[in-house]
Design a protein around this motif. Structure first.
Motif, PDB file in Angstrom:
ATOM      1  N   GLU A  91       0.885  -1.173   0.000  1.00 54.42           N
ATOM      2  CA  GLU A  91       0.000   0.000   0.000  1.00 54.42           C
ATOM      3  C   GLU A  91       0.920   1.219   0.000  1.00 54.42           C
ATOM      4  O   GLU A  91       1.398   1.661   1.052  1.00 54.42           O
ATOM      5  CB  GLU A  91      -0.873  -0.001   1.255  1.00 54.42           C
ATOM      6  N   GLN A 119       0.833   4.114   2.394  1.00 55.51           N
ATOM      7  CA  GLN A 119       1.262   3.869   3.775  1.00 55.51           C
ATOM      8  C   GLN A 119       2.783   3.936   3.916  1.00 55.51           C
ATOM      9  O   GLN A 119       3.309   3.824   5.021  1.00 55.51           O
ATOM     10  CB  GLN A 119       0.745   2.505   4.246  1.00 55.51           C
ATOM     11  N   TRP A 120       3.473   4.081   2.790  1.00 54.15           N
ATOM     12  CA  TRP A 120       4.936   4.166   2.786  1.00 54.15           C
ATOM     13  C   TRP A 120       5.347   5.409   1.982  1.00 54.15           C
ATOM     14  O   TRP A 120       5.942   5.296   0.908  1.00 54.15           O
ATOM     15  CB  TRP A 120       5.544   2.894   2.187  1.00 54.15           C
TER      16      TRP A 120
END
Length: 382
Positions: free
Chosen positions: A185, A188-189
Motif C-alpha cells: 500500500e 502507507q509508505w
C-alpha cells in the motif's frame, strides 16, 4: 457466493502481507476463509475485522516428518471437504505442496499455488550444495512435483524460480504465471528525504546466515576503518532455524562497534533515519523489506541473485553486487559515502520503480485476473 480458501503456514503473514488482497476479494463479493495453523489472538481478530473467517488448519510450519505431513494433508483435505470452497490459493512452501494436494483431494474446483521463493535447499553454499542439501533438494523437488501437479496454475514472484522449476520438469511453462512482487500500500509508505550526515546503512531481516548478515557485518567493519562516523543498523529478531545467527554473534558485532542491533521492531521509523538500504541475501522471492525501502525513497544495494535482482536497475536506483562478497559490498557502501549526492536521485528512482512494479492494487488486479479468469472451469481432479 464464491468462497476462496487462502492457505498459509504462518498466520501473521495474512495480516502483514495479505490484507489488501483480502479486502479486494471481499469487495468483489468473494468470501475468504483464512486457513493457518495456530492462529494467535491478534491475527484472528485482524482477520475477522477484514471480514475473513480465520480457521485453524492442521499443518506443521517447520520440520520434514513425512508421516506427520501426510496425516496433516489428509486432515486438511477433510477440512476442505466440509468447507467446500470454490477456489484454493496456498502460499509458502508447505501450503504450496500439501495445500495443493489437500485441495485436489477435497475436489476444490479451482486450485492455485503461489511460490514465494524456493527455500534454503536451493541456495548453494560457498562450495556449492553439500551432499545433505543435494539429497534434501531431491526430496523437495519430488514434493514440489507432486504438489504442483495438483494445482491448475502456479504463480511466481520472480522469473528465476519459474525457470528453475520448468527446467527441472516440475511443471509445463504454460502452467506458470509471473506475478512479480506482492506489492505494498504505497500511500502507507510515503517518500521521505534521506539522511545524508552521517551516511547510514540499514538491513532488515530475520537473523539467518542466508540473508547475508555476516557479509553485512564484514563490509561494515571494512568501511568503519576508513569512515568511523558511518552508521550500520540491523533490525530483525532471532530465529530458531539451524542456519541462524546467534545472539552472541550479534552482540559481538555490537560490542565491536561496527553495527547497531535493535531487534524485531517497526521498520518505518528506522527507514526515516537511513540513507541506503542493504540486503545481501543469497536468494529471495521478491523481498518485501526492499519494496518498502524503495517506496520510502532509499537507494538499494543488494545481491545479483533470484528475487533480489528484481528490485534494482543497476546504477539507476542502486547497485547489484555478487552474493557472499563483502569486499564488493563495502565498495558500493564507500561509493555512497564518497558521493552522497547520489543518494537522493537514486532514492527517487527507487520510488518511481516501486510505483511501477510494486503498487499492491496493480499487483492484486493482475492476481485477481488469474484467480477468477483463466483457471480451468471444470471441477475435475487434474
Amino acid at each position: 457466493m464464491t468462497t476462496l480458501a487462502l492457505i498459509t503456514s504462518h498466520a501473521p503473514s495474512l495480516v502483514h502481507f495479505r490484507a489488501p488482497l483480502i479486502r479486494k476479494l471481499q469487495a468483489q463479493g468473494i468470501q475468504v476463509l483464512a486457513l493457518a495453523p495456530n492462529f494467535d489472538e491478534h491475527s484472528r481478530v485482524a482477520m475477522q475485522a477484514l471480514g475473513a473467517t480465520p480457521i485453524d488448519c492442521p499443518m506443521s510450519r517447520t520440520g520434514m516428518n513425512p508421516l506427520v505431513d501426510a496425516i496433516n494433508t489428509w486432515k486438511m483435505a477433510q477440512l476442505l471437504k466440509r468447507l467446500k470452497p470454490d477456489i484454493a490459493l496456498g502460499y509458502f512452501i508447505k501450503p504450496v505442496i500439501f495445500g495443493s494436494i489437500a485441495a485436489w483431494w477435497a475436489g476444490v474446483p479451482r486450485r492455485f499455488a503461489m511460490v514465494e521463493g524456493l527455500g534454503f535447499v536451493f541456495t548453494p553454499g560457498t562450495n556449492g550444495l553439500s551432499f545433505k542439501r543435494r539429497m534434501l533438494k531431491r526430496l523437495v523437488l519430488w514434493l514440489y512435483k507432486l504438489g504442483l501437479s495438483r494445482a491448475q496454475r502456479v504463480i511466481f514472484l520472480n522469473p528465476d524460480d519459474q525457470a528453475e522449476l520448468v527446467a527441472a520438469g516440475l511443471l509445463p511453462a504454460r502452467k506458470g504465471f509471473l506475478l512479480g512482487g506482492i506489492g505494498l500500500e504505497l500511500n502507507q509508505w510515503p517518500q521521505q528525504p534521506p539522511v545524508l550526515e552521517p551516511v547510514t546503512f540499514l538491513l532488515v531481516a530475520r537473523l539467518l546466515r542466508e540473508k547475508g548478515i555476516e557479509d553485512y557485518a564484514a563490509a561494515a567493519r571494512m568501511v568503519k576503518r576508513q569512515h568511523p562516523q558511518a552508521r550500520f543498523i540491523l533490525l530483525g529478531g532471532l530465529d530458531d532455524n539451524p542456519g541462524s545467527i546467534t545472539q552472541a554473534d550479534v552482540e559481538a558485532w555490537v560490542a565491536e562497534g561496527i553495527l547497531e542491533w535493535h531487534g524485531h521492531v517497526p521498520v518505518q521509523p528506522w527507514l526515516a533515519q537511513a540513507s541506503v538500504y542493504v540486503l545481501p541475501s543469497y536468494r529471495e522471492g521478491v523481498p518485501v523489506s526492499t519494496q518498502e525501502s524503495m517506496a520510502v525513497g532509499r537507494p538499494i544495494i543488494t545481491t545479483d541473485v533470484p528475487g533480489c535482482r528484481e528490485t534494482v536497475v543497476d546504477g539507476v536506483n542502486g547497485f547489484l553486487v555478487p552474493a557472499r562478497d563483502a569486499d564488493a559490498l563495502a565498495q558500493k557502501m564507500l561509493l555512497f559515502i564518497h558521493q552522497p549526492e547520489l543518494i537522493a536521485p537514486m532514492g527517487q528512482a527507487s520510488r518511481r520503480l516501486a510505483e511501477e512494479r510494486f503498487d499492491v492494487h496493480k499487483v492484486n488486479q493482475r492476481l485477481m485476473g488469474v484467480l477468477l479468469g483463466d483457471a480451468p472451469k471444470n471441477g475435475a481432479k487434474a
